[in-house]
Write a protein that holds these residues in place. Structure first.
Motif, PDB file in Angstrom:
ATOM      1  N   SER A  69       0.835  -1.189   0.000  1.00 59.06           N
ATOM      2  CA  SER A  69       0.000   0.000   0.000  1.00 59.06           C
ATOM      3  C   SER A  69       0.877   1.248   0.000  1.00 59.06           C
ATOM      4  O   SER A  69       0.384   2.348  -0.170  1.00 59.06           O
ATOM      5  N   LYS A  70       2.166   1.069   0.192  1.00 57.21           N
ATOM      6  CA  LYS A  70       3.103   2.193   0.211  1.00 57.21           C
ATOM      7  C   LYS A  70       3.911   2.245  -1.086  1.00 57.21           C
ATOM      8  O   LYS A  70       5.131   2.349  -1.075  1.00 57.21           O
ATOM      9  N   ALA A  71       3.212   2.186  -2.198  1.00 59.02           N
ATOM     10  CA  ALA A  71       3.866   2.127  -3.504  1.00 59.02           C
ATOM     11  C   ALA A  71       4.785   3.321  -3.744  1.00 59.02           C
ATOM     12  O   ALA A  71       5.859   3.175  -4.328  1.00 59.02           O
ATOM     13  N   LYS A  72       4.387   4.500  -3.295  1.00 53.14           N
ATOM     14  CA  LYS A  72       5.223   5.685  -3.493  1.00 53.14           C
ATOM     15  C   LYS A  72       6.577   5.503  -2.821  1.00 53.14           C
ATOM     16  O   LYS A  72       7.605   5.932  -3.341  1.00 53.14           O
ATOM     17  N   ASP A  73       6.606   4.836  -1.671  1.00 49.44           N
ATOM     18  CA  ASP A  73       7.876   4.582  -0.981  1.00 49.44           C
ATOM     19  C   ASP A  73       8.800   3.724  -1.840  1.00 49.44           C
ATOM     20  O   ASP A  73      10.012   3.926  -1.849  1.00 49.44           O
ATOM     21  N   ILE A  74       8.224   2.748  -2.551  1.00 50.85           N
ATOM     22  CA  ILE A  74       9.018   1.872  -3.402  1.00 50.85           C
ATOM     23  C   ILE A  74       9.629   2.680  -4.545  1.00 50.85           C
ATOM     24  O   ILE A  74      10.804   2.526  -4.874  1.00 50.85           O
ATOM     25  N   VAL A  75       8.833   3.564  -5.145  1.00 49.45           N
ATOM     26  CA  VAL A  75       9.341   4.393  -6.244  1.00 49.45           C
ATOM     27  C   VAL A  75      10.451   5.316  -5.732  1.00 49.45           C
ATOM     28  O   VAL A  75      11.483   5.479  -6.390  1.00 49.45           O
ATOM     29  N   ASP A  76      10.268   5.878  -4.542  1.00 50.16           N
ATOM     30  CA  ASP A  76      11.319   6.724  -3.970  1.00 50.16           C
ATOM     31  C   ASP A  76      12.598   5.915  -3.742  1.00 50.16           C
ATOM     32  O   ASP A  76      13.703   6.399  -3.997  1.00 50.16           O
ATOM     33  N   LYS A  77      12.449   4.674  -3.269  1.00 53.04           N
ATOM     34  CA  LYS A  77      13.602   3.810  -3.032  1.00 53.04           C
ATOM     35  C   LYS A  77      14.316   3.504  -4.356  1.00 53.04           C
ATOM     36  O   LYS A  77      15.539   3.499  -4.425  1.00 53.04           O
ATOM     37  N   MET A  78      13.528   3.274  -5.415  1.00 54.49           N
ATOM     38  CA  MET A  78      14.111   3.034  -6.736  1.00 54.49           C
ATOM     39  C   MET A  78      14.990   4.210  -7.139  1.00 54.49           C
ATOM     40  O   MET A  78      16.122   4.030  -7.579  1.00 54.49           O
ATOM     41  N   ARG A  79      14.423   5.411  -7.002  1.00 50.94           N
ATOM     42  CA  ARG A  79      15.147   6.614  -7.428  1.00 50.94           C
ATOM     43  C   ARG A  79      16.436   6.798  -6.631  1.00 50.94           C
ATOM     44  O   ARG A  79      17.452   7.194  -7.183  1.00 50.94           O
ATOM     45  N   LYS A  80      16.378   6.506  -5.327  1.00 50.16           N
ATOM     46  CA  LYS A  80      17.587   6.621  -4.507  1.00 50.16           C
ATOM     47  C   LYS A  80      18.664   5.660  -4.974  1.00 50.16           C
ATOM     48  O   LYS A  80      19.854   5.926  -4.805  1.00 50.16           O
ATOM     49  N   LYS A  81      18.271   4.549  -5.575  1.00 50.80           N
ATOM     50  CA  LYS A  81      19.221   3.564  -6.091  1.00 50.80           C
ATOM     51  C   LYS A  81      19.647   3.891  -7.526  1.00 50.80           C
ATOM     52  O   LYS A  81      20.387   3.141  -8.145  1.00 50.80           O
ATOM     53  N   GLY A  82      19.114   5.002  -8.064  1.00 56.55           N
ATOM     54  CA  GLY A  82      19.481   5.398  -9.417  1.00 56.55           C
ATOM     55  C   GLY A  82      18.666   4.708 -10.502  1.00 56.55           C
ATOM     56  O   GLY A  82      19.048   4.716 -11.664  1.00 56.55           O
ATOM     57  N   ILE A  83      17.541   4.116 -10.122  1.00 57.05           N
ATOM     58  CA  ILE A  83      16.671   3.444 -11.094  1.00 57.05           C
ATOM     59  C   ILE A  83      15.444   4.314 -11.305  1.00 57.05           C
ATOM     60  O   ILE A  83      14.653   4.524 -10.390  1.00 57.05           O
ATOM     61  N   GLU A  84      15.295   4.850 -12.504  1.00 55.90           N
ATOM     62  CA  GLU A  84      14.147   5.701 -12.811  1.00 55.90           C
ATOM     63  C   GLU A  84      12.952   4.849 -13.226  1.00 55.90           C
ATOM     64  O   GLU A  84      13.097   3.892 -13.982  1.00 55.90           O
ATOM     65  N   PRO A  85      11.766   5.199 -12.735  1.00 54.17           N
ATOM     66  CA  PRO A  85      10.564   4.465 -13.141  1.00 54.17           C
ATOM     67  C   PRO A  85      10.349   4.582 -14.650  1.00 54.17           C
ATOM     68  O   PRO A  85      10.629   5.616 -15.249  1.00 54.17           O
ATOM     69  N   CYS A  86       9.854   3.517 -15.241  1.00 50.64           N
ATOM     70  CA  CYS A  86       9.537   3.507 -16.671  1.00 50.64           C
ATOM     71  C   CYS A  86       8.019   3.414 -16.824  1.00 50.64           C
ATOM     72  O   CYS A  86       7.284   3.410 -15.838  1.00 50.64           O
ATOM     73  N   ASP A  87       7.550   3.328 -18.060  1.00 55.53           N
ATOM     74  CA  ASP A  87       6.105   3.250 -18.267  1.00 55.53           C
ATOM     75  C   ASP A  87       5.519   2.022 -17.563  1.00 55.53           C
ATOM     76  O   ASP A  87       4.424   2.085 -17.008  1.00 55.53           O
ATOM     77  N   GLY A  88       6.255   0.913 -17.535  1.00 59.09           N
ATOM     78  CA  GLY A  88       5.773  -0.281 -16.836  1.00 59.09           C
ATOM     79  C   GLY A  88       5.588  -0.041 -15.348  1.00 59.09           C
ATOM     80  O   GLY A  88       4.618  -0.516 -14.737  1.00 59.09           O
ATOM     81  N   THR A  89       6.500   0.716 -14.751  1.00 58.07           N
ATOM     82  CA  THR A  89       6.385   1.054 -13.331  1.00 58.07           C
ATOM     83  C   THR A  89       5.117   1.871 -13.095  1.00 58.07           C
ATOM     84  O   THR A  89       4.348   1.590 -12.175  1.00 58.07           O
ATOM     85  N   TYR A  90       4.916   2.878 -13.934  1.00 61.38           N
ATOM     86  CA  TYR A  90       3.743   3.722 -13.772  1.00 61.38           C
ATOM     87  C   TYR A  90       2.448   2.943 -14.017  1.00 61.38           C
ATOM     88  O   TYR A  90       1.449   3.150 -13.329  1.00 61.38           O
ATOM     89  N   ASN A  91       2.458   2.030 -14.976  1.00 63.97           N
ATOM     90  CA  ASN A  91       1.270   1.207 -15.214  1.00 63.97           C
ATOM     91  C   ASN A  91       0.970   0.346 -13.997  1.00 63.97           C
ATOM     92  O   ASN A  91      -0.193   0.169 -13.609  1.00 63.97           O
ATOM     93  N   THR A  92       2.010  -0.169 -13.375  1.00 65.44           N
ATOM     94  CA  THR A  92       1.836  -0.967 -12.164  1.00 65.44           C
ATOM     95  C   THR A  92       1.283  -0.103 -11.034  1.00 65.44           C
ATOM     96  O   THR A  92       0.437  -0.543 -10.253  1.00 65.44           O
ATOM     97  N   LEU A  93       1.744   1.138 -10.948  1.00 63.55           N
ATOM     98  CA  LEU A  93       1.230   2.060  -9.933  1.00 63.55           C
ATOM     99  C   LEU A  93      -0.254   2.355 -10.145  1.00 63.55           C
ATOM    100  O   LEU A  93      -1.027   2.387  -9.183  1.00 63.55           O
ATOM    101  N   VAL A  94      -0.645   2.589 -11.398  1.00 60.55           N
ATOM    102  CA  VAL A  94      -2.060   2.830 -11.691  1.00 60.55           C
ATOM    103  C   VAL A  94      -2.889   1.656 -11.183  1.00 60.55           C
ATOM    104  O   VAL A  94      -3.898   1.834 -10.491  1.00 60.55           O
ATOM    105  N   ASP A  95      -2.448   0.456 -11.494  1.00 66.56           N
ATOM    106  CA  ASP A  95      -3.161  -0.751 -11.063  1.00 66.56           C
ATOM    107  C   ASP A  95      -3.187  -0.866  -9.536  1.00 66.56           C
ATOM    108  O   ASP A  95      -4.210  -1.209  -8.942  1.00 66.56           O
ATOM    109  N   ALA A  96      -2.055  -0.572  -8.878  1.00 71.38           N
ATOM    110  CA  ALA A  96      -1.982  -0.657  -7.421  1.00 71.38           C
ATOM    111  C   ALA A  96      -2.933   0.334  -6.756  1.00 71.38           C
ATOM    112  O   ALA A  96      -3.641  -0.013  -5.808  1.00 71.38           O
ATOM    113  N   TYR A  97      -2.942   1.575  -7.252  1.00 68.77           N
ATOM    114  CA  TYR A  97      -3.860   2.567  -6.688  1.00 68.77           C
ATOM    115  C   TYR A  97      -5.309   2.133  -6.881  1.00 68.77           C
ATOM    116  O   TYR A  97      -6.136   2.273  -5.987  1.00 68.77           O
TER     117      TYR A  97
END
Length: 135
Positions: A69-97
């Motif tokens: 339920s804390k999907a935004k935290d996962i995206v923030d963690k990705m960015r801190k690791k230098g991994i930028e979200p892609c369209d697949g990440t955003y599609n997964t977020l839409v589904d999660a929300y």
């Protein structure tokens, strides 16, 4: 759950099989699909692989998003690791929300995508149509 997750890697090593990103991805995906109660094990495995110098990729983070339920935290963690979200990440977020009953968050993802310079694709539009249909 965490001891079981840790036991998987230990058992593999005893059998002479060294865990790698592919094997960890399989474990994490399976744990996330089991439900929210298993997510702590998936997060633990993610931390374990990072400690072993096996860097997770965007696909692996995408696996965690629907289970949390804390999907935004996962995206923030990705960015801190230098991994930028892609369209697949955003599609997964839409589904999660949507699955969390937060259609406004799902719609807000489109704005976020565009700010990042990523245009919604067919999968994004299909996911949004599902959100709108179910409201």
């Amino acid at each position: 759950m965490v001891p079981k997750a840790d036991g998987i890697a230990v058992t593999m090593r005893k059998l002479g099989i060294e865990p790698d990103i592919v094997k960890y991805s399989i474990f994490i995906d399976a744990l996330c699909k089991k439900g929210i109660g298993m997510v702590s094990g998936a997060e633990y495995m993610l931390d374990t692989m990072e400690k072993q110098g096996i860097g997770p990729d965007g696909v692996m983070y995408d696996m965690l998003i629907p289970a949390l339920s804390k999907a935004k935290d996962i995206v923030d963690k990705m960015r801190k690791k230098g991994i930028e979200p892609c369209d697949g990440t955003y599609n997964t977020l839409v589904d999660a929300y949507w699955k969390e009953g937060m259609p406004t968050g799902a719609v807000g993802i489109i704005s976020t995508m565009r700010k990042q310079g990523i245009e919604p694709d067919h999968a994004t539009c299909n996911a949004l149509m599902e959100v709108m249909r179910c409201q």
